[in-house]
Design a protein around this motif. Structure first.
Motif, PDB file in Angstrom:
ATOM      1  N   ASP A 202     -32.104  18.155 -27.418  1.00 57.52           N
ATOM      2  CA  ASP A 202     -31.344  18.479 -26.198  1.00 57.52           C
ATOM      3  C   ASP A 202     -30.387  17.349 -25.839  1.00 57.52           C
ATOM      4  OD1 ASP A 202     -32.811  21.011 -25.417  1.00 57.52           O
ATOM      5  OD2 ASP A 202     -34.454  19.600 -25.473  1.00 57.52           O
ATOM      6  N   SER A 206     -26.275  17.387 -25.887  1.00 62.07           N
ATOM      7  CA  SER A 206     -25.507  16.986 -24.711  1.00 62.07           C
ATOM      8  C   SER A 206     -24.427  15.980 -25.086  1.00 62.07           C
ATOM      9  CB  SER A 206     -26.438  16.384 -23.654  1.00 62.07           C
ATOM     10  OG  SER A 206     -25.703  15.912 -22.547  1.00 62.07           O
ATOM     11  N   ARG A 207     -24.757  15.000 -25.905  1.00 66.74           N
ATOM     12  CA  ARG A 207     -23.783  13.990 -26.321  1.00 66.74           C
ATOM     13  C   ARG A 207     -22.721  14.593 -27.244  1.00 66.74           C
ATOM     14  NH1 ARG A 207     -25.506   8.764 -25.095  1.00 66.74           N
ATOM     15  NH2 ARG A 207     -27.650   8.656 -24.345  1.00 66.74           N
ATOM     16  N   ARG A 209     -21.700  17.706 -27.167  1.00 69.26           N
ATOM     17  CA  ARG A 209     -20.812  18.480 -26.298  1.00 69.26           C
ATOM     18  C   ARG A 209     -19.790  17.573 -25.619  1.00 69.26           C
ATOM     19  NH1 ARG A 209     -25.499  22.302 -23.574  1.00 69.26           N
ATOM     20  NH2 ARG A 209     -25.205  24.141 -24.892  1.00 69.26           N
ATOM     21  N   GLN A 210     -20.224  16.387 -25.211  1.00 69.20           N
ATOM     22  CA  GLN A 210     -19.279  15.446 -24.598  1.00 69.20           C
ATOM     23  C   GLN A 210     -18.174  15.077 -25.573  1.00 69.20           C
ATOM     24  OE1 GLN A 210     -21.361  12.053 -22.999  1.00 69.20           O
ATOM     25  NE2 GLN A 210     -22.782  13.316 -21.813  1.00 69.20           N
ATOM     26  N   ALA A 216     -20.110  20.777 -19.255  1.00 75.92           N
ATOM     27  CA  ALA A 216     -21.574  20.820 -19.340  1.00 75.92           C
ATOM     28  C   ALA A 216     -22.149  22.049 -18.658  1.00 75.92           C
ATOM     29  CB  ALA A 216     -22.167  19.552 -18.725  1.00 75.92           C
ATOM     30  N   THR A 224     -26.045  27.467 -25.070  1.00 70.96           N
ATOM     31  CA  THR A 224     -27.493  27.538 -24.934  1.00 70.96           C
ATOM     32  C   THR A 224     -27.910  29.003 -24.843  1.00 70.96           C
ATOM     33  OG1 THR A 224     -27.535  25.448 -23.722  1.00 70.96           O
ATOM     34  CG2 THR A 224     -29.480  26.854 -23.534  1.00 70.96           C
TER      35      THR A 224
END
Length: 240
Positions: A202, A206-207, A209-210, A216, A224
Protein backbone atom coordinates in the motif's frame (compact mmCIF):
# COMPACT_ATOMS: atom_id res chain seq x y z
CA UNK A 1 33.10 -24.75 -4.86
CA UNK A 2 33.35 -21.62 -7.01
CA UNK A 3 29.80 -22.26 -8.25
CA UNK A 4 28.48 -22.20 -4.67
CA UNK A 5 26.73 -18.85 -3.97
CA UNK A 6 28.67 -16.55 -1.65
CA UNK A 7 26.68 -14.65 0.99
CA UNK A 8 28.08 -11.54 2.70
CA UNK A 9 26.63 -10.91 6.18
CA UNK A 10 26.96 -7.26 7.23
CA UNK A 11 26.11 -6.92 10.94
CA UNK A 12 28.01 -5.32 13.82
CA UNK A 13 26.82 -8.06 16.20
CA UNK A 14 29.59 -10.61 15.83
CA UNK A 15 27.61 -13.36 17.58
CA UNK A 16 24.74 -13.02 15.09
CA UNK A 17 27.13 -12.91 12.14
CA UNK A 18 28.94 -16.06 13.25
CA UNK A 19 25.67 -17.89 13.94
CA UNK A 20 24.27 -17.04 10.51
CA UNK A 21 27.53 -17.83 8.75
CA UNK A 22 27.71 -21.24 10.42
CA UNK A 23 24.09 -22.03 9.59
CA UNK A 24 24.40 -20.96 5.94
CA UNK A 25 27.64 -22.88 5.45
CA UNK A 26 26.00 -26.02 6.83
CA UNK A 27 23.30 -25.51 4.21
CA UNK A 28 25.67 -25.25 1.27
CA UNK A 29 26.63 -21.57 0.95
CA UNK A 30 29.98 -19.85 1.20
CA UNK A 31 29.96 -16.89 3.57
CA UNK A 32 31.91 -13.77 4.50
CA UNK A 33 31.20 -11.27 7.27
CA UNK A 34 31.64 -7.54 7.80
CA UNK A 35 30.91 -5.39 10.85
CA UNK A 36 30.34 -2.06 9.08
CA UNK A 37 30.19 -0.34 5.72
CA UNK A 38 33.95 0.05 5.35
CA UNK A 39 34.45 -3.68 5.85
CA UNK A 40 31.58 -4.43 3.46
CA UNK A 41 33.21 -2.48 0.62
CA UNK A 42 36.52 -4.19 1.33
CA UNK A 43 34.89 -7.63 1.10
CA UNK A 44 33.19 -6.70 -2.16
CA UNK A 45 36.56 -5.68 -3.60
CA UNK A 46 38.19 -8.93 -2.45
CA UNK A 47 35.68 -11.50 -3.69
CA UNK A 48 32.59 -12.12 -5.79
CA UNK A 49 29.43 -11.87 -3.66
CA UNK A 50 26.09 -13.29 -4.82
CA UNK A 51 23.89 -11.78 -2.09
CA UNK A 52 24.27 -9.40 0.87
CA UNK A 53 22.44 -9.76 4.18
CA UNK A 54 22.55 -6.16 5.41
CA UNK A 55 21.59 -4.99 8.90
CA UNK A 56 19.81 -1.65 9.07
CA UNK A 57 21.52 -0.41 12.25
CA UNK A 58 25.27 -0.21 11.73
CA UNK A 59 28.02 2.07 13.06
CA UNK A 60 28.95 4.79 10.58
CA UNK A 61 26.83 4.57 7.43
CA UNK A 62 23.59 2.74 8.21
CA UNK A 63 22.08 0.00 6.08
CA UNK A 64 19.83 2.36 4.12
CA UNK A 65 22.77 4.55 3.09
CA UNK A 66 24.89 1.54 2.18
CA UNK A 67 22.07 0.00 0.13
CA UNK A 68 21.48 3.26 -1.77
CA UNK A 69 25.20 3.66 -2.51
CA UNK A 70 25.47 0.01 -3.50
CA UNK A 71 22.60 0.34 -5.98
CA UNK A 72 24.43 3.17 -7.74
CA UNK A 73 27.15 0.75 -8.86
CA UNK A 74 25.91 -2.84 -8.41
CA UNK A 75 22.85 -5.06 -8.85
CA UNK A 76 23.92 -7.62 -6.21
CA UNK A 77 20.77 -8.73 -4.32
CA UNK A 78 20.26 -7.34 -0.80
CA UNK A 79 18.14 -8.67 2.05
CA UNK A 80 17.69 -5.98 4.72
CA UNK A 81 17.46 -6.88 8.40
CA UNK A 82 15.16 -4.48 10.26
CA UNK A 83 13.84 -4.04 13.80
CA UNK A 84 10.42 -5.57 14.38
CA UNK A 85 7.62 -3.02 14.53
CA UNK A 86 9.33 -0.49 12.24
CA UNK A 87 7.40 -0.75 8.93
CA UNK A 88 8.72 2.61 7.74
CA UNK A 89 12.28 1.26 7.87
CA UNK A 90 11.21 -1.75 5.82
CA UNK A 91 9.61 0.44 3.16
CA UNK A 92 12.65 2.70 3.02
CA UNK A 93 14.87 -0.35 2.62
CA UNK A 94 12.86 -1.54 -0.38
CA UNK A 95 12.87 1.95 -1.85
CA UNK A 96 16.66 2.15 -1.53
CA UNK A 97 16.87 -1.00 -3.64
CA UNK A 98 16.71 -3.92 -1.19
CA UNK A 99 15.21 -7.06 -2.72
CA UNK A 100 13.57 -8.24 0.49
CA UNK A 101 13.53 -7.53 4.22
CA UNK A 102 13.36 -9.64 7.36
CA UNK A 103 12.41 -8.22 10.78
CA UNK A 104 14.46 -9.16 13.84
CA UNK A 105 14.35 -11.45 15.71
CA UNK A 106 14.10 -14.23 13.13
CA UNK A 107 14.93 -17.91 12.71
CA UNK A 108 18.01 -18.69 10.59
CA UNK A 109 15.93 -21.11 8.53
CA UNK A 110 13.58 -18.23 7.58
CA UNK A 111 16.53 -16.18 6.34
CA UNK A 112 17.76 -19.26 4.47
CA UNK A 113 14.36 -19.53 2.72
CA UNK A 114 14.43 -15.81 1.80
CA UNK A 115 17.96 -16.14 0.41
CA UNK A 116 16.96 -19.09 -1.76
CA UNK A 117 13.91 -17.20 -3.02
CA UNK A 118 15.85 -14.04 -3.90
CA UNK A 119 18.65 -15.98 -5.60
CA UNK A 120 16.11 -17.93 -7.66
CA UNK A 121 14.60 -14.67 -8.91
CA UNK A 122 17.84 -12.84 -9.59
CA UNK A 123 19.65 -15.80 -11.16
CA UNK A 124 16.77 -16.80 -13.44
CA UNK A 125 18.47 -15.00 -16.35
CA UNK A 126 22.14 -15.13 -17.35
CA UNK A 127 24.28 -12.08 -16.49
CA UNK A 128 23.64 -9.22 -18.90
CA UNK A 129 20.22 -10.58 -19.88
CA UNK A 130 18.13 -8.81 -17.25
CA UNK A 131 16.64 -6.30 -19.73
CA UNK A 132 13.36 -7.63 -21.15
CA UNK A 133 12.89 -8.05 -24.88
CA UNK A 134 10.43 -5.15 -24.83
CA UNK A 135 12.58 -2.17 -23.89
CA UNK A 136 9.78 0.42 -23.72
CA UNK A 137 6.12 0.47 -22.76
CA UNK A 138 3.77 3.44 -23.13
CA UNK A 139 0.68 4.10 -21.00
CA UNK A 140 -1.46 7.19 -20.36
CA UNK A 141 1.15 9.43 -22.00
CA UNK A 142 4.00 7.96 -19.95
CA UNK A 143 6.90 5.84 -21.23
CA UNK A 144 8.59 3.15 -19.15
CA UNK A 145 12.23 2.67 -20.20
CA UNK A 146 13.35 -0.80 -19.09
CA UNK A 147 16.92 -0.23 -20.21
CA UNK A 148 17.50 2.88 -18.11
CA UNK A 149 14.97 1.75 -15.46
CA UNK A 150 13.15 5.07 -15.33
CA UNK A 151 9.95 6.78 -16.36
CA UNK A 152 9.49 9.55 -18.91
CA UNK A 153 6.48 11.75 -18.25
CA UNK A 154 4.16 13.15 -20.97
CA UNK A 155 6.33 16.30 -21.14
CA UNK A 156 9.44 14.23 -21.86
CA UNK A 157 10.99 14.70 -18.40
CA UNK A 158 12.75 11.73 -16.81
CA UNK A 159 11.32 10.55 -13.49
CA UNK A 160 13.72 8.38 -11.47
CA UNK A 161 12.34 5.24 -9.81
CA UNK A 162 13.56 3.38 -6.76
CA UNK A 163 14.18 -0.34 -7.12
CA UNK A 164 10.89 -1.14 -5.39
CA UNK A 165 8.94 1.30 -7.57
CA UNK A 166 10.50 -0.07 -10.74
CA UNK A 167 9.60 -3.67 -9.88
CA UNK A 168 6.06 -2.73 -8.86
CA UNK A 169 5.34 -0.69 -11.99
CA UNK A 170 6.77 -3.41 -14.22
CA UNK A 171 4.39 -5.93 -12.64
CA UNK A 172 1.43 -3.62 -13.27
CA UNK A 173 2.49 -3.07 -16.89
CA UNK A 174 2.90 -6.81 -17.44
CA UNK A 175 -0.61 -7.36 -16.02
CA UNK A 176 -2.42 -4.26 -17.29
CA UNK A 177 -6.19 -4.08 -16.67
CA UNK A 178 -6.04 -7.09 -14.38
CA UNK A 179 -6.85 -6.79 -10.67
CA UNK A 180 -3.91 -7.90 -8.51
CA UNK A 181 -4.27 -8.63 -4.81
CA UNK A 182 -1.70 -7.56 -2.22
CA UNK A 183 -0.53 -11.18 -1.96
CA UNK A 184 -0.05 -11.38 -5.72
CA UNK A 185 1.83 -8.07 -5.83
CA UNK A 186 4.14 -9.08 -2.99
CA UNK A 187 4.75 -12.47 -4.56
CA UNK A 188 5.47 -10.99 -7.99
CA UNK A 189 7.74 -8.19 -6.70
CA UNK A 190 9.42 -9.86 -3.72
CA UNK A 191 8.78 -13.59 -4.09
CA UNK A 192 6.81 -13.97 -0.87
CA UNK A 193 3.29 -13.79 0.55
CA UNK A 194 2.00 -11.01 2.77
CA UNK A 195 1.44 -11.41 6.48
CA UNK A 196 -1.86 -10.04 7.90
CA UNK A 197 -0.26 -6.77 9.04
CA UNK A 198 1.99 -6.16 6.03
CA UNK A 199 1.13 -2.84 4.41
CA UNK A 200 4.32 -2.36 2.41
CA UNK A 201 2.52 -2.71 -0.93
CA UNK A 202 0.00 0.00 0.00
CA UNK A 203 2.80 2.42 0.87
CA UNK A 204 4.76 1.60 -2.28
CA UNK A 205 1.66 2.15 -4.42
CA UNK A 206 1.07 5.49 -2.70
CA UNK A 207 4.62 6.59 -3.54
CA UNK A 208 4.32 5.29 -7.11
CA UNK A 209 1.10 7.25 -7.56
CA UNK A 210 2.93 10.37 -6.41
CA UNK A 211 5.60 9.77 -9.06
CA UNK A 212 2.81 9.47 -11.65
CA UNK A 213 1.24 12.72 -10.48
CA UNK A 214 -1.97 10.99 -9.46
CA UNK A 215 -4.67 12.59 -7.32
CA UNK A 216 -4.60 10.47 -4.14
CA UNK A 217 -8.37 10.87 -3.73
CA UNK A 218 -9.21 9.82 -7.28
CA UNK A 219 -6.31 8.01 -9.04
CA UNK A 220 -6.90 7.26 -12.71
CA UNK A 221 -3.92 5.07 -13.61
CA UNK A 222 -3.45 2.75 -10.62
CA UNK A 223 -6.90 2.27 -9.15
CA UNK A 224 -7.95 0.62 -5.90
CA UNK A 225 -10.51 -2.18 -6.24
CA UNK A 226 -12.28 -2.45 -2.91
CA UNK A 227 -11.66 -5.75 -1.06
CA UNK A 228 -9.70 -7.09 -4.04
CA UNK A 229 -6.51 -5.13 -4.66
CA UNK A 230 -5.19 -2.78 -7.34
CA UNK A 231 -5.34 -2.49 -11.12
CA UNK A 232 -3.44 -0.54 -13.78
CA UNK A 233 -6.55 0.81 -15.49
CA UNK A 234 -5.17 2.05 -18.81
CA UNK A 235 -4.08 0.71 -22.17
CA UNK A 236 -0.45 -0.30 -22.53
CA UNK A 237 1.41 -0.14 -25.85
CA UNK A 238 4.64 -1.94 -26.68
CA UNK A 239 6.44 0.00 -29.45
CA UNK A 240 8.50 -2.09 -31.83
Amino acid sequence: MENTPAILIVDDDRDISMLLAEYLEKNGYRTATAGDGKAMWKRLDEMHIDLIVLDLNLPGDDGLTLCRNLRATSSVPVIMLTARGEPVDRILGLEMGADDYLPKPFEPRELFARIRSVLRRTQALPPGQEVPQVQHMQFAGWTMDFTARHLINPQGVVVALSGAEYRLLKVFLDHANRVLSRDQLLNLTQGRDADPFDRSIDLQISRLRQKLGEDARSPQIIKTVRNEGYVLATAVAKPQ
